[in-house]
Design an enzyme around this catalytic site. Structure first.
Site, mmCIF file in Angstrom:
data_model
loop_
_atom_site.group_PDB
_atom_site.id
_atom_site.type_symbol
_atom_site.label_atom_id
_atom_site.label_comp_id
_atom_site.label_asym_id
_atom_site.label_seq_id
_atom_site.Cartn_x
_atom_site.Cartn_y
_atom_site.Cartn_z
ATOM 1 N N ASP A 131 3.581 56.428 43.614
ATOM 2 C CA ASP A 131 4.373 56.176 44.832
ATOM 3 C C ASP A 131 4.642 57.455 45.604
ATOM 4 O O ASP A 131 4.534 58.557 45.069
ATOM 5 C CB ASP A 131 5.702 55.502 44.470
ATOM 6 C CG ASP A 131 6.604 56.389 43.612
ATOM 7 O OD1 ASP A 131 6.101 56.974 42.628
ATOM 8 O OD2 ASP A 131 7.796 56.518 43.948
ATOM 9 N N GLU B 240 8.592 56.597 41.022
ATOM 10 C CA GLU B 240 9.160 57.853 40.515
ATOM 11 C C GLU B 240 10.174 58.396 41.503
ATOM 12 O O GLU B 240 11.213 58.934 41.133
ATOM 13 C CB GLU B 240 8.024 58.873 40.292
ATOM 14 C CG GLU B 240 8.433 60.113 39.509
ATOM 15 C CD GLU B 240 8.975 61.248 40.358
ATOM 16 O OE1 GLU B 240 9.505 62.209 39.802
ATOM 17 O OE2 GLU B 240 8.893 61.176 41.613
ATOM 18 N N ASP C 254 2.840 66.764 37.980
ATOM 19 C CA ASP C 254 3.699 66.406 39.110
ATOM 20 C C ASP C 254 4.578 67.577 39.546
ATOM 21 O O ASP C 254 5.796 67.444 39.631
ATOM 22 C CB ASP C 254 4.570 65.193 38.721
ATOM 23 C CG ASP C 254 5.369 64.644 39.893
ATOM 24 O OD1 ASP C 254 5.028 64.953 41.049
ATOM 25 O OD2 ASP C 254 6.343 63.913 39.638
ATOM 26 N N HIS D 278 7.862 66.169 50.247
ATOM 27 C CA HIS D 278 8.953 65.391 50.842
ATOM 28 C C HIS D 278 9.241 65.821 52.274
ATOM 29 O O HIS D 278 10.335 65.606 52.789
ATOM 30 C CB HIS D 278 10.238 65.448 49.990
ATOM 31 C CG HIS D 278 10.073 64.877 48.605
ATOM 32 N ND1 HIS D 278 11.131 64.517 47.811
ATOM 33 C CD2 HIS D 278 8.961 64.582 47.910
ATOM 34 C CE1 HIS D 278 10.664 64.044 46.658
ATOM 35 N NE2 HIS D 278 9.355 64.081 46.704
HETATM 36 ZN ZN LIG Z 1 6.343 63.802 42.442
#
Ligand SMILES: [Zn+2]
Length: 399
Positions: A87, A148, A172, A361
Site C-alpha cells: 500500500d 502498513e 522498507d 510521503h
Molecule cells: Zn513504507
C-alpha cells in the site's frame, strides 16, 4: 548470465522496469487488490505457491496480504522471510513516474510509491535471480502486506501460524547502507475536551470554551523532539460550530513515540496531564447547576518497540553478506514504526533494510535506481549466504 567475476548479479533493467510497473498500479491503503494480483502473478511465474489471506476482510479492504511460498533447494533447511508492503499513502493514484538519469520521481502531483514498491521489486528480483541462476536457497516466505501505512494492519492481521520462518528481512527504508534494528513503541492518543455551550455575545460567562482549554493544554505540552529516543505530536484538531457559540467540544488526535517504554508512558501521561490541568481551571454555575471543563483521553498502543541485537542471526547474516560484497552496512535506530515492529513482536526476528526510497510521503518522493540495485544485490547475497549456511549445517548434522 548476470555474473561479474563469478559474483551473481541482479538484472538492473528488469528490476527498474518492475518498479516502474508497480508504481503505476494504484494501491492506496485498503485498495491494494490490483497490485496484489500483479505481484501474485509475478511470484507464480517464478514458481511460488501464492495465497492472498483474509486480512483484507478483517480491515474492510479489497485485498489481503500476499503470501508467496518459494520452495527451497536445501532439504531440511529452515525458512526465511522477506517482506515489503504493497500500500501507499495519498496522493498516490495515477502515478506518472519521470526518469531523470538514475533518478525516478513523479510529475509532482503524486507520491512515487517507491515506499514500498521498491521493496516489493527487490524481493521479486532477488528470488527470480536465485531461480534462474540455480543458486541453492532455503524455503522463502515472501510477505507482501496491506495497510502498513495506516497502522501496520496487514502485518497485525497476518496469521503468523501459517508461516514457518522465524527470521527474515523487511525491505522498507531508505538507504541500503543501513539496517534498522531498533524502532520505537508508539501510542495513539485521542482527546475529547468538553466545555459548555452558551451564546458568546449574550452570556459568555455561562459557557466554557473547549477551544480555550485545548489551546492552554497544548501550549503547556512538550511536543516535537522530546529527547534522542522520544517524539510527540498533536496532528489533528477539530471543533467549533460558529463564532457566536462558546465551543463545547474539541477533539484532538496525537501520538507519542519512544524507543524506551518508560519514556513513552511518561510523555503520554504528560500530554494527558496538561489537558486535564487546563480543563480543571474552568467551572461555571448556571441556574444552580455546576459544570466543569473535562477531558476524556483514549490512549491506544499503536505498535511495540523492536530491538534486534547486533549479534542476532539476521543482523549477522546481513553483515556477512555485506562483507562479501565489500559493502558497509550499519545498524541503526529508526524513529518510525513498520511491519518489522509487528513481526518481531510476533516471533519473527527481523530487521528493516533500505531500498533507495527518499522524501517519502511527499509529492517530491524520489528514488535512485542505483540504491535499489545495491539493495537487491545485498538481498541476493543474503539469500545465497543463508543457503550456504544451511547446507553446511546440514552436512555437519549428517556427519
Ligand atoms: Zn513504507
Amino acid at each position: 548470465m548476470f555474473t561479474i567475476d563469478g559474483v551473481e548479479m541482479i538484472n538492473q533493467e528488469r528490476i527498474k522496469n518492475l518498479l516502474l510497473e508497480l508504481v503505476q498500479i494504484d494501491s492506496h491503503s485498503l485498495k491494494e487488490r490490483d497490485v496484489a494480483e500483479r505481484i501474485k502473478k509475478h511470484c507464480e511465474d517464478i514458481g511460488a505457491e501464492v495465497e492472498i489471506d483474509d486480512a483484507g476482510e478483517k480491515v474492510n479492504g479489497n485485498s489481503g496480504n500476499v503470501i508467496a511460498r518459494f520452495k527451497g533447494t536445501i532439504p531440511g533447511a529452515e525458512a526465511i522471510m522477506m517482506s515489503a508492503h504493497m500500500d501507499t499513502v495519498v496522493p498516490g493514484e495515477g502515478v506518472k513516474p519521470v526518469l531523470d538519469g538514475d533518478i525516478i520521481r513523479t510529475d509532482g502531483t503524486t507520491i512515487l510509491g517507491g515506499d514500498d514498491k521498491s521493496g516489493c521489486a527487490v524481493i521479486i528480483e532477488t528470488i527470480r535471480c536465485l531461480k534462474e541462476q540455480n543458486i541453492p536457497h532455503t524455503d522463502i516466505e515472501a510477505i507482501f502486506s496491506i495497510c502498513e501505512e495506516v497502522g501496520l494492519l496487514g502485518a497485525k492481521n497476518l496469521d503468523v501460524s501459517k508461516l514457518r520462518a522465524k527470521y527474515g528481512i523487511v525491505f522498507d527504508s531508505d538507504d541500503p547502507g543501513f539496517l534498522f534494528t531498533k524502532g520505537p513503541s508508539a501510542n495513539h492518543i485521542e482527546f475529547k475536551i468538553f466545555g459548555l455551550e452558551s451564546h458568546a455575545g449574550v452570556a459568555p460567562e455561562e459557557g466554557i470554551s473547549a477551544i480555550k482549554i485545548a489551546a492552554e493544554g497544548i501550549a503547556a505540552m512538550k511536543l516535537g523532539r522530546i529527547d534522542e529516543e522520544t517524539t510527540a505530536n498533536i496532528g489533528v484538531i477539530e471543533g467549533g460550530k460558529a463564532t457566536n457559540i462558546t465551543t463545547n467540544l474539541v477533539t484532538l488526535r496525537g501520538e507519542a513515540r519512544s524507543l524506551d517504554d518508560a519514556k513513552l508512558e511518561a510523555q503520554t501521561r504528560h500530554m494527558v496531564g496538561c489537558l486535564e490541568d487546563a480543563a480543571a481551571k474552568y467551572e461555571v454555575t448556571v441556574a444552580g447547576h455546576t459544570t466543569k471543563g473535562r477531558v476524556e483521553s483514549h490512549v491506544t498502543r499503536e505498535y511495540y518497540a523492536m530491538d534486534v541485537p547486533d549479534d542476532s542471526r539476521v543482523v549477522q547474516l546481513v553483515f556477512a553478506a555485506a562483507e562479501r560484497l565489500g559493502l558497509k552496512v550499519q545498524t541503526l535506530a529508526s524513529g518510525g514504526g513498520c511491519d518489522a515492529n509487528v513481526f518481531n513482536r510476533r516471533g519473527i526476528e527481523c530487521a528493516n533494510f533500505g531500498t533507495g526510497m527518499r522524501a517519502i510521503h511527499t509529492v517530491k518522493e524520489w528514488l535512485d535506481v542505483k540504491d535499489m540495485y545495491a539493495s537487491a544485490e545485498m538481498a541476493l547475497e543474503v539469500m545465497k549466504l543463508n543457503g550456504e549456511m544451511a547446507m553446511s549445517k546440514g552436512m555437519r548434522a549428517e556427519g
